[in-house]
Scaffold this active site. Structure first.
Site, mmCIF file in Angstrom:
data_model
loop_
_atom_site.group_PDB
_atom_site.id
_atom_site.type_symbol
_atom_site.label_atom_id
_atom_site.label_comp_id
_atom_site.label_asym_id
_atom_site.label_seq_id
_atom_site.Cartn_x
_atom_site.Cartn_y
_atom_site.Cartn_z
ATOM 1 N N CYS A 124 -31.099 7.715 48.299
ATOM 2 C CA CYS A 124 -30.715 6.466 47.633
ATOM 3 C C CYS A 124 -29.565 6.722 46.671
ATOM 4 O O CYS A 124 -28.717 5.852 46.440
ATOM 5 C CB CYS A 124 -31.901 5.883 46.857
ATOM 6 S SG CYS A 124 -33.277 5.320 47.878
ATOM 7 N N CYS B 32 -35.335 7.733 46.468
ATOM 8 C CA CYS B 32 -35.308 9.119 46.922
ATOM 9 C C CYS B 32 -33.888 9.645 46.695
ATOM 10 O O CYS B 32 -33.003 8.915 46.235
ATOM 11 C CB CYS B 32 -35.717 9.236 48.397
ATOM 12 S SG CYS B 32 -34.441 8.758 49.587
ATOM 13 N N LYS C 84 -33.635 38.305 47.251
ATOM 14 C CA LYS C 84 -33.888 37.571 46.008
ATOM 15 C C LYS C 84 -35.358 37.174 45.887
ATOM 16 O O LYS C 84 -35.915 37.181 44.782
ATOM 17 C CB LYS C 84 -32.997 36.330 45.937
ATOM 18 C CG LYS C 84 -31.547 36.630 45.643
ATOM 19 C CD LYS C 84 -30.738 35.338 45.476
ATOM 20 C CE LYS C 84 -29.291 35.652 45.179
ATOM 21 N NZ LYS C 84 -28.476 34.419 45.019
ATOM 22 N N CYS D 192 -31.685 2.284 52.367
ATOM 23 C CA CYS D 192 -31.917 3.714 52.594
ATOM 24 C C CYS D 192 -32.758 3.914 53.853
ATOM 25 O O CYS D 192 -33.906 3.451 53.919
ATOM 26 C CB CYS D 192 -32.632 4.331 51.391
ATOM 27 S SG CYS D 192 -33.107 6.057 51.651
ATOM 28 N N LEU E 185 -25.602 38.099 38.652
ATOM 29 C CA LEU E 185 -26.326 38.494 37.440
ATOM 30 C C LEU E 185 -25.813 37.813 36.171
ATOM 31 O O LEU E 185 -26.485 37.843 35.144
ATOM 32 C CB LEU E 185 -26.285 40.011 37.275
ATOM 33 C CG LEU E 185 -26.842 40.812 38.464
ATOM 34 C CD1 LEU E 185 -26.868 42.293 38.134
ATOM 35 C CD2 LEU E 185 -28.228 40.333 38.860
ATOM 36 N N ARG F 178 -25.753 34.745 35.694
ATOM 37 C CA ARG F 178 -26.529 33.528 35.453
ATOM 38 C C ARG F 178 -27.926 33.567 36.069
ATOM 39 O O ARG F 178 -28.813 32.823 35.635
ATOM 40 C CB ARG F 178 -25.772 32.301 35.981
ATOM 41 C CG ARG F 178 -25.622 32.319 37.498
ATOM 42 C CD ARG F 178 -24.497 31.437 38.018
ATOM 43 N NE ARG F 178 -24.371 31.571 39.475
ATOM 44 C CZ ARG F 178 -23.769 32.578 40.069
ATOM 45 N NH1 ARG F 178 -23.254 33.569 39.366
ATOM 46 N NH2 ARG F 178 -23.681 32.632 41.388
ATOM 47 N N GLY G 207 -29.382 30.469 40.273
ATOM 48 C CA GLY G 207 -29.116 30.064 38.904
ATOM 49 C C GLY G 207 -30.132 29.095 38.347
ATOM 50 O O GLY G 207 -30.536 29.205 37.181
ATOM 51 N N CYS H 24 -20.525 27.270 42.844
ATOM 52 C CA CYS H 24 -20.181 28.117 41.698
ATOM 53 C C CYS H 24 -19.135 29.159 42.061
ATOM 54 O O CYS H 24 -18.280 29.509 41.249
ATOM 55 C CB CYS H 24 -21.427 28.820 41.169
ATOM 56 S SG CYS H 24 -22.655 27.709 40.469
#
Length: 261
Positions: free
Chosen positions: A176, A173, A85, A247, A70, A72, A40, A190
């Site tokens: 973080c 990054c 793909k 981090c 298809l 999206r 997507g 989705c």
């Protein structure tokens, strides 16, 4: 390197832009961008980067086109169902712009192969839908000093951010922002929640725009910020993302850099 007559015509609308010009278009043609995921988000990212003349596009994807994609994933078509793909996207890019060289990585990004794949590119676009891969991509980009433009989607919303802690003190990054993977029962895609297809197009186009800005060094970078888009309320907002002093990924890179120096 000089432009051919066809290139001058193809990229005319870029070349006449004061902030792009011939030098900027040449920078695009020389750029190497890795797109992780041809779904997507990857569909508009790959389409617009190819149209812009980004010279080398890498595609990381081990999935095949399914009918449910298809709604999206607009780089694929009905005739591509069952095709890898990466191959489907490559065919569309080749038809759109022969200036673009496509490198296919028909495999899943893992901690074992990430460094070998990412090392060959200038910028990485993450359009994946799982946190494990996002963290692997981020950690590798930090270690290699690569700019990461990341995006994510919800049913009616999305977010985009640029991560390049190598470019300046205090820049975060991805870890973080999100240090750890959420619990498995809180991770939704989705296929679980649904998505308004055009939202992927809007957010992916924003992601592609930020990548082009990074290549061209124009405008305000989203580094240290995150842009949120809400389709239902037709609104956007941008928040600041500070670097997390605790981090471990940023800290490791600093320690490694100090040793290298």
């Amino acid at each position: 390197m000089d432009f051919t007559d066809k290139q001058l015509e193809r990229y005319a609308r870029h070349i006449i832009l004061r902030d792009v010009g011939g030098a900027g278009q040449m920078a695009l043609l020389k750029a190497r961008v890795l797109v992780v995921g041809a779904g997507g988000l990857g569909s508009p990212v790959l389409s617009y980067l190819a149209a812009a003349g980004v010279g080398t596009l890498g595609i990381v994807d081990d999935d095949v086109v399914d009918l449910s994609n298809l709604q999206r994933q607009i780089i694929h078509a009905t005739g591509d169902i069952g095709m890898a793909k990466a191959d489907s996207a490559n065919a569309k890019i080749s038809g759109l712009n022969p200036d673009v060289s496509v490198v296919l990585h028909k495999e899943r990004m893992t901690a074992d192969n990430a460094a070998d794949i990412i090392a060959d590119y200038d910028i990485v676009a993450d359009g994946t839908d799982n946190f494990k891969t996002r963290h692997i991509v981020n950690d590798t980009c930090v270690a290699l000093g690569k700019t990461l433009v990341s995006a994510a989607l919800g049913p009616f919303e999305g977010q985009v951010a640029t991560f390049k802690p190598h470019a300046g003190e205090g820049l975060p990054c991805y870890r973080c922002f999100l240090p750890d993977e959420p619990p498995e029962d809180m991770q939704r895609t989705c296929s679980d929640l649904g998505i308004l297809g055009a939202v992927a197009g809007v957010v992916g186009t924003l992601q592609a725009t930020e990548i082009l800005k990074e290549i061209l060094s124009i405008g305000d970078s989203l580094a240290g910020k995150m842009l949120f888009y809400d389709a239902l309320f037709a609104s956007t907002r941008t928040i600041k993302l500070p670097q997390d002093p605790k981090c471990p990924v940023c800290a490791l890179k600093k320690a490694t850099g100090a040793q290298d120096g």
